[in-house]
Design a protein around this motif. Structure first.
Motif, PDB file in Angstrom:
ATOM      1  N   ARG A   1      21.169   3.344 -11.888  1.00  0.00           N
ATOM      2  CA  ARG A   1      22.527   3.277 -12.444  1.00  0.00           C
ATOM      3  C   ARG A   1      22.643   2.187 -13.496  1.00  0.00           C
ATOM      4  NH1 ARG A   1      26.283   2.061  -8.188  1.00  0.00           N
ATOM      5  NH2 ARG A   1      24.687   2.353  -6.616  1.00  0.00           N
TER       6      ARG A   1
ATOM      7  N   TYR B   1      31.138  -4.929 -12.819  1.00  0.00           N
ATOM      8  CA  TYR B   1      30.940  -4.421 -11.460  1.00  0.00           C
ATOM      9  C   TYR B   1      31.703  -5.297 -10.450  1.00  0.00           C
ATOM     10  CZ  TYR B   1      28.814  -3.875  -6.915  1.00  0.00           C
ATOM     11  OH  TYR B   1      28.647  -3.723  -5.568  1.00  0.00           O
TER      12      TYR B   1
ATOM     13  N   GLN C   1      30.025  -3.606   0.709  1.00  0.00           N
ATOM     14  CA  GLN C   1      29.975  -2.772  -0.486  1.00  0.00           C
ATOM     15  C   GLN C   1      28.846  -3.232  -1.420  1.00  0.00           C
ATOM     16  OE1 GLN C   1      32.212  -0.251  -0.778  1.00  0.00           O
ATOM     17  NE2 GLN C   1      31.051   0.446  -2.572  1.00  0.00           N
ATOM     18  N   MET C   2      28.717  -4.541  -1.601  1.00  0.00           N
ATOM     19  CA  MET C   2      27.670  -5.055  -2.505  1.00  0.00           C
ATOM     20  C   MET C   2      26.290  -4.732  -1.955  1.00  0.00           C
ATOM     21  SD  MET C   2      28.791  -8.634  -4.259  1.00  0.00           S
ATOM     22  CE  MET C   2      29.357  -9.591  -2.892  1.00  0.00           C
TER      23      MET C   2
ATOM     24  N   ASP D   1      18.484   3.438  -6.349  1.00  0.00           N
ATOM     25  CA  ASP D   1      19.736   3.953  -6.873  1.00  0.00           C
ATOM     26  C   ASP D   1      20.418   2.999  -7.851  1.00  0.00           C
ATOM     27  OD1 ASP D   1      20.840   6.372  -6.473  1.00  0.00           O
ATOM     28  OD2 ASP D   1      22.562   5.514  -5.368  1.00  0.00           O
ATOM     29  N   VAL D   2      20.498   1.735  -7.433  1.00  0.00           N
ATOM     30  CA  VAL D   2      21.212   0.779  -8.282  1.00  0.00           C
ATOM     31  C   VAL D   2      20.422   0.490  -9.557  1.00  0.00           C
ATOM     32  CG1 VAL D   2      20.343  -1.291  -7.127  1.00  0.00           C
ATOM     33  CG2 VAL D   2      22.478  -1.398  -8.324  1.00  0.00           C
TER      34      VAL D   2
ATOM     35  N   ARG E   1      25.468  -2.250  -0.098  1.00  0.00           N
ATOM     36  CA  ARG E   1      25.226  -0.813  -0.275  1.00  0.00           C
ATOM     37  C   ARG E   1      24.921  -0.514  -1.748  1.00  0.00           C
ATOM     38  NH1 ARG E   1      30.205   1.643   1.661  1.00  0.00           N
ATOM     39  NH2 ARG E   1      29.977   0.451   3.561  1.00  0.00           N
ATOM     40  N   ASP E   2      25.797  -0.991  -2.639  1.00  0.00           N
ATOM     41  CA  ASP E   2      25.641  -0.676  -4.062  1.00  0.00           C
ATOM     42  C   ASP E   2      24.347  -1.227  -4.641  1.00  0.00           C
ATOM     43  OD1 ASP E   2      28.089   0.501  -3.954  1.00  0.00           O
ATOM     44  OD2 ASP E   2      29.170  -1.130  -4.950  1.00  0.00           O
ATOM     45  N   MET E   3      23.980  -2.416  -4.190  1.00  0.00           N
ATOM     46  CA  MET E   3      22.832  -3.075  -4.823  1.00  0.00           C
ATOM     47  C   MET E   3      21.550  -2.872  -4.020  1.00  0.00           C
ATOM     48  SD  MET E   3      24.248  -6.573  -6.380  1.00  0.00           S
ATOM     49  CE  MET E   3      25.648  -7.146  -5.518  1.00  0.00           C
TER      50      MET E   3
ATOM     51  N   LEU F   1      34.929  -4.406  -8.019  1.00  0.00           N
ATOM     52  CA  LEU F   1      34.834  -4.619  -6.577  1.00  0.00           C
ATOM     53  C   LEU F   1      36.112  -5.287  -6.053  1.00  0.00           C
ATOM     54  CD1 LEU F   1      32.286  -4.135  -4.847  1.00  0.00           C
ATOM     55  CD2 LEU F   1      31.696  -6.521  -5.184  1.00  0.00           C
TER      56      LEU F   1
END
Ligand code: GLU
Length: 423
Positions: A376, A8, A297-298, A372-373, A300-302, A12
């Motif tokens: 995933r 991941y 980004q991190m 979400d994370v 948001r993703d995490m 990134l």
């Protein structure tokens, strides 16, 4: 099986390589010769496991990121009340090197410890040790947190010292109001030396692990800061850590942070993770352009934003919850909330466990929430277990992971009840 975190992080960086906005800092002449292409990111978990990618062994001067740690040091040594007499906690909304003093409670003092007037004052409060050099005390303390001997970048120090007119004028102004109580030139120069300490992103997350873990250094188990000190530092980082872009940062990234003009940014989510990025080109506020992109980004993703975080269950699977139903069939009973920290820990557990190539059942019946994370990472983990030769199935009576399909399009069998498996 490997956890998906290193892949991941590598993705990134790959996706961010193209973003090249911003300028190198040049008010410290030596910083203008930095390599603008350097890029690194590191992440540390609550229990001190470190992941890093990119130029993660590249050293750069810590600059203003040092302010957060010296503030913590002084608050711990002198007690908060004494430090509050000298430096406030109000966001300034002004540039970091503004000659700004605040008049509150009949007392003139710097607005907060993250701008230079506050940080120089904080530096002056470091008790002088036998070595008679506050910067050396700071270097030793940072080395203790980083877990290796750090050094000063004397070229950076010299270069900044020769052009430190603005910081010197801040020093004289602080001395004029008796906020500094001794020679301002000596204090400012020692503060500049503090800023010149060389670190890598790995050092930064190691240093931060103590803030993630409520004052205890996970590597040694030693308590370095009290809970009260950690809370104070994180509060000031949240409101004042990103120069005059702190509001934007809080809205978009939402974690306590501190940046420095050499291009580093640190971010801490208490009880979960510590993050550090490095890329030298800066925006007009003095924050790393790619650093902000990556942090955003991190977050948001995490699912890291402070105000949308759900309380972590801390441990979602422990040894007693792994049941060997029969040879070749193991059930992992998961509890609580499944978000980044917990999913990472679960996958690490699966990675460390010696697998026998049998069937693995992940029992989600006691998971109250999955973000979400978490979802995933769970599905990605299933693909990785299958690549290691395991059969994987889920128990998911509440349909917590609806339409479970892994990135490689595998649809694991979903049982309604653990009892069904025995049949
Ligand atoms: N040494 C720098 C200064 O005091 C640090 C600035 C920064 O990183 O914001 O000007």
């Amino acid at each position: 099986m490997n956890t998906p975190v290193p892949d991941y992080l590598a993705d990134l960086l790959r996706n961010c390589k193209t973003a090249h906005g911003g300028e190198l800092a040049d008010y410290i002449p030596e910083l203008a010769s930095a390599d603008p292409n350097k890029l690194a990111v590191a992440l540390i978990t609550l229990d001190g496991l470190l992941y890093s990618v990119g130029d993660d062994d590249y050293e750069f001067s810590i600059q203003s990121i040092s302010k957060a740690f010296t503030y913590a040091y002084v608050v711990e040594k002198l007690r908060l009340e004494a430090v509050m007499q000298k430096v406030g906690v109000e966001p300034s909304g002004e540039a970091f090197n503004e000659i700004s003093l605040d008049q509150t409670d009949d007392r003139i003092k710097p607005k907060n410890p993250m701008i230079n007037s506050g940080a120089i004052t904080v530096h002056s409060l470091i008790p002088k040790a036998e070595n008679d050099c506050r910067a050396e005390t700071v270097r030793q303390f940072f080395s203790q947190l980083a877990g290796r001997e750090l050094s000063f970048d004397l070229a950076i120090f010299q270069s900044e010292k020769e052009t430190a007119f603005r910081n010197l004028s801040i020093g004289y102004s602080l001395r004029n109001f008796n906020i500094l109580e001794s020679d301002p030139v000596e204090i400012v120069e020692s503060y500049l030396k503090q800023c010149s300490i060389n670190v890598t992103v790995k050092d930064l997350v190691n240093m931060m692990s103590v803030l993630v873990n409520d004052g205890i250094l996970p590597r040694t188990g030693e308590r370095i800061f009290s809970h009260k000190t950690v809370r104070q530092v994180l509060t000031v980082m949240t409101t004042c850590g990103m120069y005059n872009a702190a509001g934007d940062w809080l809205a978009n990234v939402g974690i306590p942070a501190k940046s420095g003009v050499s291009g580093g940014i640190i971010g801490v989510l208490p009880g979960q993770v510590g993050l550090a990025v490095f890329s030298p080109k800066l925006d007009r506020f003095g924050n790393s352009v790619r650093g902000i992109d990556i942090m955003q980004q991190m977050s948001r993703d995490m699912g890291l934003h402070l105000l949308e975080g759900v309380p972590s269950s801390r441990v979602i699977v422990n040894d007693h919850d792994v049941e060997q139903i029969r040879p070749g069939l193991k059930v992992y009973k998961l509890h609580g909330v499944l978000q980044f920290t917990d999913a990472e820990r679960l996958l690490r557990k699966l990675q460390d466990e010696e697998q026998d190539g049998g069937t693995i059942i992940l029992d989600l019946s006691h998971i109250s929430l999955v973000n979400d994370v978490g979802r995933r990472m769970l599905l990605d983990g299933i693909d990785r277990l299958r690549a290691d030769g395991h059969n994987v199935a889920l128990v998911d009576p509440e349909n917590i992971v609806p339409h479970a399909k892994t990135p490689s399009d595998f649809e694991p069998h979903v049982y309604q009840d653990l009892e069904d498996i025995a049949k």
